[in-house]
Design a protein around this motif. Structure first.
Motif, PDB file in Angstrom:
ATOM      1  N   LEU A  97       0.866  -1.170   0.000  1.00  0.00           N
ATOM      2  CA  LEU A  97       0.000   0.000   0.000  1.00  0.00           C
ATOM      3  C   LEU A  97       0.910   1.229   0.000  1.00  0.00           C
ATOM      4  N   VAL A  98       0.663   2.151  -0.911  1.00  0.00           N
ATOM      5  CA  VAL A  98       1.423   3.401  -0.925  1.00  0.00           C
ATOM      6  C   VAL A  98       0.452   4.564  -0.736  1.00  0.00           C
ATOM      7  N   VAL A  99       0.887   5.564   0.018  1.00  0.00           N
ATOM      8  CA  VAL A  99       0.003   6.664   0.364  1.00  0.00           C
ATOM      9  C   VAL A  99       0.712   7.993   0.086  1.00  0.00           C
ATOM     10  N   ASN A 100      -0.024   8.936  -0.446  1.00  0.00           N
ATOM     11  CA  ASN A 100       0.501  10.282  -0.676  1.00  0.00           C
ATOM     12  C   ASN A 100       0.729  10.959   0.681  1.00  0.00           C
ATOM     13  N   GLN A 101       1.917  11.510   0.874  1.00  0.00           N
ATOM     14  CA  GLN A 101       2.266  12.020   2.205  1.00  0.00           C
ATOM     15  C   GLN A 101       1.419  13.210   2.636  1.00  0.00           C
ATOM     16  N   ALA A 102       1.098  14.088   1.705  1.00  0.00           N
ATOM     17  CA  ALA A 102       0.260  15.245   2.060  1.00  0.00           C
ATOM     18  C   ALA A 102      -1.155  14.787   2.398  1.00  0.00           C
ATOM     19  N   ALA A 103      -1.670  13.827   1.610  1.00  0.00           N
ATOM     20  CA  ALA A 103      -3.024  13.313   1.852  1.00  0.00           C
ATOM     21  C   ALA A 103      -3.107  12.656   3.222  1.00  0.00           C
ATOM     22  N   LEU A 104      -2.023  11.986   3.603  1.00  0.00           N
ATOM     23  CA  LEU A 104      -2.029  11.308   4.899  1.00  0.00           C
ATOM     24  C   LEU A 104      -2.266  12.306   6.028  1.00  0.00           C
ATOM     25  N   LYS A 105      -1.723  13.507   5.874  1.00  0.00           N
ATOM     26  CA  LYS A 105      -1.941  14.537   6.896  1.00  0.00           C
ATOM     27  C   LYS A 105      -3.322  15.161   6.760  1.00  0.00           C
ATOM     28  N   LEU A 106      -3.671  15.567   5.520  1.00  0.00           N
ATOM     29  CA  LEU A 106      -4.908  16.332   5.308  1.00  0.00           C
ATOM     30  C   LEU A 106      -6.169  15.481   5.429  1.00  0.00           C
ATOM     31  N   LYS A 107      -6.059  14.216   5.079  1.00  0.00           N
ATOM     32  CA  LYS A 107      -7.242  13.344   5.102  1.00  0.00           C
ATOM     33  C   LYS A 107      -7.081  12.240   6.137  1.00  0.00           C
ATOM     34  N   GLN A 108      -6.312  12.544   7.161  1.00  0.00           N
ATOM     35  CA  GLN A 108      -5.987  11.554   8.178  1.00  0.00           C
ATOM     36  C   GLN A 108      -7.198  10.829   8.760  1.00  0.00           C
ATOM     37  N   ALA A 109      -8.244  11.604   9.051  1.00  0.00           N
ATOM     38  CA  ALA A 109      -9.415  11.044   9.727  1.00  0.00           C
ATOM     39  C   ALA A 109     -10.051   9.921   8.904  1.00  0.00           C
ATOM     40  N   ARG A 110      -9.984  10.047   7.562  1.00  0.00           N
ATOM     41  CA  ARG A 110     -10.583   9.035   6.696  1.00  0.00           C
ATOM     42  C   ARG A 110      -9.553   7.954   6.338  1.00  0.00           C
ATOM     43  N   LEU A 111      -8.290   8.348   6.164  1.00  0.00           N
ATOM     44  CA  LEU A 111      -7.282   7.397   5.690  1.00  0.00           C
ATOM     45  C   LEU A 111      -6.789   6.443   6.775  1.00  0.00           C
TER      46      LEU A 111
END
Ligand code: PRP
Ligand code: MG
Length: 215
Positions: free
Chosen positions: A188-202
């Motif tokens: 599984l690979v995750v976009n680092q910015a998304a991990l912060k901004l969409k943390q609650a869902r991701l």
């Protein structure tokens, strides 16, 4: 407020073997990629969609935020470099190996022993370069994009570096596996910015995936 989550997958084994993990997270993809020409597939969750991309493009989509997360083989990740990608989980799916194969009548062991220069056809130039460099074998790499097995049969190369799963493709083309370079599975690979901004869902999604990984 809801933010859309975009998951990048490639058709075939990775798509199929990711479905049980998605199901564990309560997500059902609503269309069959083998039957539809759609590239964006809806799911039963309004805020989650799947985008279908070429296997080699998954890391690129996630790196640049075209997708928030994706599933990609270790082979593809090594070739991409993995820079800028958060890699939280080895999903243990789409398992296979990267190997060196030659024609059954090619004496690979003596070629290596004698220090001959080998012509190696592959899509996996980084993996092949590193492997032969570590062995001290000189190689001329020939970059191909598919059907590597043809290269030794047509005289284009002495050897190939390619994925082997069942071994059926090698067998059908009278090639033999002479070295196993590494075992492969998908991550599984995750976009680092998304991990912060969409943390609650991701985060819950990543946790559900983690809990559904088969040993
Ligand atoms: C992959 C791989 C091998 C084959 C291995 O090719 O490159 O050719 O599958 O599987 P097997 O050991 O079970 O026979 P793919 O069919 O994905 O096509 P490509 O190489 O043209 O991309
Ligand atoms: Mg192939």
């Amino acid at each position: 407020m809801s933010q859309t989550i975009t998951l990048a997958l490639s058709k075939g084994r990775i798509f199929d073997e990711t479905m049980p993990l998605l199901r564990a997270a309560g997500i059902e993809v609503l269309e069959d990629p083998e039957k539809s020409r759609k590239l964006i597939l809806p799911t039963n969750q309004n805020d989650v969609r799947v985008v279908l991309v070429r296997a080699t493009d998954v890391p690129t989509y996630v790196e640049h935020g075209g997708a928030d997360l994706g599933v990609t083989g270790k082979d593809t990740l090594i070739e991409h470099g993995g820079l800028g990608l958060y890699q939280p989980l080895d999903l243990n799916i789409a398992r296979c190996r990267v190997s060196v194969a030659v024609r059954a009548d090619f004496d690979y062991a003596s070629a290596v022993r004698q220090g001959s220069r080998l012509r190696v056809a592959t899509k996996y130039t980084t993996i092949a370069r590193d492997f032969f460099a570590a062995k001290g074998v000189h190689v001329d790499l020939i970059k191909l994009y598919g059907s590597m097995e043809l290269a030794p049969l047509t005289g284009l190369a002495d050897a190939i570096v390619d994925l082997v799963s069942t071994g059926n493709t090698l067998k059908a083309n009278h090639l033999v596996e002479v070295e196993r370079i590494m075992d492969i599975s998908s991550r599984l690979v995750v976009n680092q910015a998304a991990l912060k901004l969409k943390q609650a869902r991701l985060r819950p999604l990543i946790d559900a995936f983690a809990g559904a990984i088969q040993p």
